[in-house]
Design an enzyme around this catalytic site. Structure first.
Site, PDB file in Angstrom:
ATOM      1  N   LYS A  51      -5.051   1.201  -8.896  1.00 60.50           N
ATOM      2  CA  LYS A  51      -4.243   2.463  -9.575  1.00 60.50           C
ATOM      3  C   LYS A  51      -3.217   1.860 -10.944  1.00 60.50           C
ATOM      4  CE  LYS A  51      -1.874   5.087  -6.644  1.00 60.50           C
ATOM      5  NZ  LYS A  51      -2.206   4.914  -5.432  1.00 60.50           N
ATOM      6  N   ARG A 101       1.600  13.174  -4.012  1.00 57.39           N
ATOM      7  CA  ARG A 101       0.606  12.127  -2.720  1.00 57.39           C
ATOM      8  C   ARG A 101       0.337  13.234  -1.945  1.00 57.39           C
ATOM      9  NH1 ARG A 101       1.873   6.600  -3.776  1.00 57.39           N
ATOM     10  NH2 ARG A 101       2.366   5.934  -2.485  1.00 57.39           N
ATOM     11  N   ARG A 110      -2.389  -8.442  -3.068  1.00 59.41           N
ATOM     12  CA  ARG A 110      -1.569  -8.443  -3.839  1.00 59.41           C
ATOM     13  C   ARG A 110      -0.113  -8.665  -3.717  1.00 59.41           C
ATOM     14  NH1 ARG A 110      -1.139  -1.587  -5.177  1.00 59.41           N
ATOM     15  NH2 ARG A 110      -0.603  -1.746  -2.672  1.00 59.41           N
ATOM     16  N   ARG A 152       4.728  -6.834  -0.765  1.00 60.30           N
ATOM     17  CA  ARG A 152       5.397  -5.845  -0.810  1.00 60.30           C
ATOM     18  C   ARG A 152       5.782  -5.812   1.024  1.00 60.30           C
ATOM     19  NH1 ARG A 152       2.861  -0.689  -4.994  1.00 60.30           N
ATOM     20  NH2 ARG A 152       3.057  -0.162  -2.267  1.00 60.30           N
ATOM     21  N   ARG A 162      -0.616   3.896   6.174  1.00 58.87           N
ATOM     22  CA  ARG A 162      -0.433   4.024   4.741  1.00 58.87           C
ATOM     23  C   ARG A 162      -2.709   4.444   4.635  1.00 58.87           C
ATOM     24  NH1 ARG A 162       0.759  -0.662   0.784  1.00 58.87           N
ATOM     25  NH2 ARG A 162       1.290   0.800  -0.920  1.00 58.87           N
TER      26      ARG A 162
HETATM   27  P1  AMP Z   1       3.092   3.354  -4.264  1.00 62.02           P
HETATM   28  O1  AMP Z   1       3.493   2.598  -4.863  1.00 62.02           O
HETATM   29  O2  AMP Z   1       2.219   4.392  -5.367  1.00 62.02           O
HETATM   30  O3  AMP Z   1       1.796   2.466  -3.109  1.00 62.02           O
HETATM   31  O4  AMP Z   1       3.861   3.992  -3.262  1.00 62.02           O
HETATM   32  C1  AMP Z   1       4.825   3.082  -1.837  1.00 62.02           C
HETATM   33  C2  AMP Z   1       5.092   4.095  -1.439  1.00 62.02           C
HETATM   34  O5  AMP Z   1       6.815   5.043  -1.806  1.00 62.02           O
HETATM   35  C3  AMP Z   1       4.846   4.901  -0.539  1.00 62.02           C
HETATM   36  O6  AMP Z   1       3.715   4.170   0.564  1.00 62.02           O
HETATM   37  C4  AMP Z   1       5.478   6.312   0.064  1.00 62.02           C
HETATM   38  O7  AMP Z   1       6.504   5.620   1.345  1.00 62.02           O
HETATM   39  C5  AMP Z   1       6.742   6.093  -0.953  1.00 62.02           C
HETATM   40  N1  AMP Z   1       6.299   7.241  -2.249  1.00 62.02           N
HETATM   41  C6  AMP Z   1       5.859   6.423  -3.819  1.00 62.02           C
HETATM   42  N2  AMP Z   1       5.468   7.785  -4.218  1.00 62.02           N
HETATM   43  C7  AMP Z   1       5.196   9.248  -3.255  1.00 62.02           C
HETATM   44  C8  AMP Z   1       6.067  10.065  -3.040  1.00 62.02           C
HETATM   45  N3  AMP Z   1       5.175  10.770  -4.504  1.00 62.02           N
HETATM   46  N4  AMP Z   1       6.137  11.000  -2.188  1.00 62.02           N
HETATM   47  C9  AMP Z   1       6.316  10.278  -1.204  1.00 62.02           C
HETATM   48  N5  AMP Z   1       6.398   8.866  -0.871  1.00 62.02           N
HETATM   49  C10 AMP Z   1       6.045   7.888  -1.965  1.00 62.02           C
END
Ligand code: AMP
Length: 205
Positions: free
Chosen positions: A13, A88, A122, A152, A163
């Site tokens: 993404k 989400r 990653r 990360r 996740r």
């Molecule tokens: P990402 O970088 O999009 O994979 O997000 C990393 C982490 O940030 C996720 O596993 C969640 O813990 C948190 N996170 C990111 N976006 C959201 C969202 N829209 N709602 C809730 N948690 C989020």
């Protein structure tokens, strides 16, 4: 053009979002990047979000929705934006629908069994958000800003499984949600980066 890009963690993404935003001069709004920036800056929001993120859980809706709302209200979003990692779950999608209208939801379809490996390789730059793989950046340096690349915290094996589970339970149902709204653009996300990008461009034309 108000776009959403959806897909499982590790589906590509962020990479595709960056390409779309460059091609169409749209701001790339990644709630994950915004949260990681808050953690790096030591803000109150960052402190509240960190434990959830480290465990691979969703940060509470109230925090993320406020963060998103503030970002979308900024001037650079007036003519459109691309959301990456938001919404989400259904509550966030409903809230988003009240804030603004979405033109298309691009969904990267992936083989969930292969994503754990992608996430293990990653590497990200915490300074500018650039994302790559250990294979493509063997020197460990960000090719955009030169900072060091890191793994990360939530890409560690033990968190990745959670996740993917959180994605399946909360986020995957949004595919049907946007399909029912006539906004869904399904894309095969297991192709090369270039081919996924071409398919997205054809779908949003
Ligand atoms: P990402 O970088 O999009 O994979 O997000 C990393 C982490 O940030 C996720 O596993 C969640 O813990 C948190 N996170 C990111 N976006 C959201 C969202 N829209 N709602 C809730 N948690 C989020």
């Amino acid at each position: 053009m108000n776009l959403i890009i959806m897909g499982a963690p590790g589906s590509g993404k962020g990479t595709q979002a960056a390409l779309i935003c460059k091609a169409h001069s749209l701001p790339h709004i990644s709630t994950g990047d915004l949260l990681r920036k808050n953690i790096a800056d030591g803000t109150e929001l960052g402190k509240q979000a960190k434990a959830y993120m480290d465990a691979g859980k969703l940060v509470p809706d109230t925090l993320v929705i406020a963060l998103l709302r503030n970002r979308i209200e900024q001037a650079d979003c007036k003519n459109g934006f691309l959301l990456d990692g938001f919404p989400r779950n259904k509550a966030q999608a409903d809230e988003l629908g009240k804030i603004t209208e979405i033109d298309a939801a691009i969904n990267l379809e992936t083989d969930l069994n292969k994503l754990a490996d992608r996430m293990a390789s990653r590497r990200v730059c915490l300074k500018c958000g650039y994302t790559t793989s250990v294979q493509d950046a063997p020197d460990g340096k960000c090719k955009v800003c030169g900072d060091s690349l890191v793994i990360r915290d939530d890409d560690k094996r033990e968190v990745v499984e959670n996740r993917l589970k959180v994605y399946a339970e909360n986020t995957a149902p949004l595919v049907e949600y946007y399909k029912a709204a006539g906004k869904l653009k399904n894309i095969d996300g297991m192709q090369s980066i270039e081919d996924v990008n071409k398919a997205i461009e054809a779908a949003i034309k």
